[in-house]
Design an enzyme around this catalytic site. Structure first.
Site, short mmCIF file in Angstrom:
data_model
loop_
_atom_site.label_atom_id
_atom_site.label_comp_id
_atom_site.label_asym_id
_atom_site.label_seq_id
_atom_site.Cartn_x
_atom_site.Cartn_y
_atom_site.Cartn_z
N ASP A 23 1.25 -1.46 0.03
CA ASP A 23 -0.27 -0.11 0.09
C ASP A 23 1.07 1.61 -0.07
O ASP A 23 1.70 2.01 0.64
CB ASP A 23 -0.73 0.38 0.99
N HIS A 74 5.49 9.84 1.19
CA HIS A 74 4.68 10.71 1.97
C HIS A 74 4.74 12.31 1.12
O HIS A 74 3.64 12.51 1.76
CB HIS A 74 4.78 10.50 3.35
N GLU A 77 0.19 -0.97 5.77
CA GLU A 77 1.32 -1.02 7.04
C GLU A 77 1.44 0.37 7.56
O GLU A 77 1.20 0.90 7.74
CB GLU A 77 2.54 -1.41 6.12
N GLU A 78 0.47 1.51 6.13
CA GLU A 78 0.46 2.38 6.48
C GLU A 78 -0.21 3.20 7.35
O GLU A 78 0.16 4.37 7.91
CB GLU A 78 0.05 3.77 5.43
#
Length: 435
Positions: free
Chosen positions: A89, A408, A154-155
């Protein structure tokens, strides 16, 4: 962009190593699959298909509709057992107007690959896939086991890692590499370490700055051998609504929450626990909400907090302290506070062996050609390692990947040379560790 000599070696008229353009294409293909905390199944199916083409046993494990993890393995099933872990992800792309290139269409420019997830962490995940293919195509490893664990979410929640960990896929691994971004542009090192994002020994930092004088590398990569845990929780204050012209007939939930907040800040300020590699617990109150409209005394208010934790004050002990604080305040008239812990991920630290880190540093000196060969640091970041650590207390868990501090951010990128060189590093390290 440097080419490795083995890229075009041939055996019986057939390439035995994947060409660099094909390695880069895997990253491009992954970026084109929009996996913003969803749709990981499409990426998982792509990887499984790719591995199957090379005769590697791999499976896509559905966890939720449209969301699948991947498990693949090569070797003889015996120890030593090395794990490669990466997540499928990405975070959201944010405002499109801030991007210079399409976020889900990889762009190659100035020796870089741009796109959402290049740095965190589709380039790192691609490296693991390529390494497994390279080794398997050479009938390696002759001894030991290499296992890939690719996860969902995971995020946000680390649910994929939690699922695979609960299913036992990480229990027997002697060591694991997590390919999160660990690179820092050399002109950002001062800001990086002063921000509290990571901790490095003063001696090693001085050594790094000295080495940078003779280095032209655009980035310096690190091994993260310990990282903080994290915990998110909500404290809710229940009151009693009343007309604002008669406030004493109500109980102002905001007033009581503010008193709790002041006490909570004092609690965190009083903490003395410190980890030599991670520093102190980091407290970050993020959300305060109370009331619905003017002219009405609020009967509900809450705060949301995310805190980064250390082994010296593990999550469960911190929760106990917070619960004690809530209990003491609830003894006061008209107080009705409640603590709810939404998620808790424990700190990750290694005990004992540093065999894998030593091998990484030994090979990085020639392979990465950076100022220093992968200095070790502690970090405030959280990773899937927390979930795998729950069922594997002794494995050597290390975080290292080709990405950088653009993770990000808009215009996220990875250096192509770093991606290619680090993939060669992973291959060398896997061979050395398993043999």
């Amino acid at each position: 962009m440097p080419l490795n000599d083995d890229t075009y070696h041939r055996k019986h008229g057939v390439d035995i190593f994947m060409k660099e353009k094909d390695k880069i294409q895997i990253v491009r293909d992954l970026i084109a699959i929009r996996t913003v905390n969803d749709n990981e199944k499409q990426a998982a199916d792509y990887l499984v298909s790719l591995l199957h083409k090379h005769g590697i046993a791999a499976k896509s494990i559905i966890q939720f509709p449209g969301r699948s993890n991947v498990v693949a393995e090569i070797g003889d099933g015996q120890h030593p057992k090395l794990g490669f872990s990466g997540h499928l992800d990405t975070v959201h792309e944010g405002q499109l107007s801030t991007w210079k290139t399409p976020p889900f269409e990889a762009t190659l420019k100035d020796g870089r690959i741009y796109g959402r997830g290049t740095s965190d962490m589709k380039a790192g995940l691609a490296q693991f896939i390529i390494t497994m293919i390279d080794l398997h195509d050479q009938n390696l490893p002759k001894h030991g086991t290499l296992r890939l664990l690719a996860t969902i979410s995971e995020e946000l929640t680390e649910e994929g890692a939690a699922f695979l960990s609960n299913e036992g896929y990480g229990d027997d691994l002697d060591a694991m590499l997590f390919s999160e971004p660990t690179g820092v542009p050399t002109d950002q090192l001062d800001t990086y370490f002063s921000s509290g994002a990571a901790i490095i020994s003063p001696k090693k930092l001085d050594e790094l700055y000295t080495a940078l004088e003779d280095s032209s590398a655009p980035e310096q990569h690190f091994i993260i051998n310990a990282h903080k845990g994290w915990m998110s929780y909500t404290v809710t204050s229940h009151g009693k609504a009343a007309h604002s012209s008669m406030p004493k007939l109500g109980i102002n939930a905001i007033d009581n929450l503010v008193q709790y907040y002041i006490a909570e800040k004092a609690l965190y300020h009083s903490l003395t626990e410190r980890n030599p590699n991670l520093g102190k617990t980091v407290y970050a109150p993020d959300v305060f909400i109370g009331g619905k409209q003017v002219n009405s005394i609020p009967d509900l208010a809450y705060e949301k907090v995310k805190v980064r934790t250390i082994p010296e004050l593990p999550n469960e002990k911190l929760v106990h302290k917070l619960q004690e604080l809530v209990r003491e305040l609830n003894k006061k008239p008209n107080f009705d506070l409640k603590l709810d812990v939404e998620q808790s991920e424990n700190p990750v630290a290694n005990r004992g062996t540093n065999q894998l880190a030593t091998i990484l540093q030994a090979h990085a000196k020639a392979t990465l050609r950076e100022a220093l060969p992968l200095p070790t640091i502690g970090s405030s970041m959280g990773t899937d390692a927390s979930e795998f650590r729950r069922h594997n207390s002794t494995g050597e868990f290390l975080i290292i990947g080709p990405g950088n501090t653009t993770a990000h951010q808009s215009n996220e990128y990875v250096e192509i040379a770093t991606f290619l060189n680090m993939q060669q590093l992973f291959k060398q390290v896997a061979i050395a560790y398993l043999n």
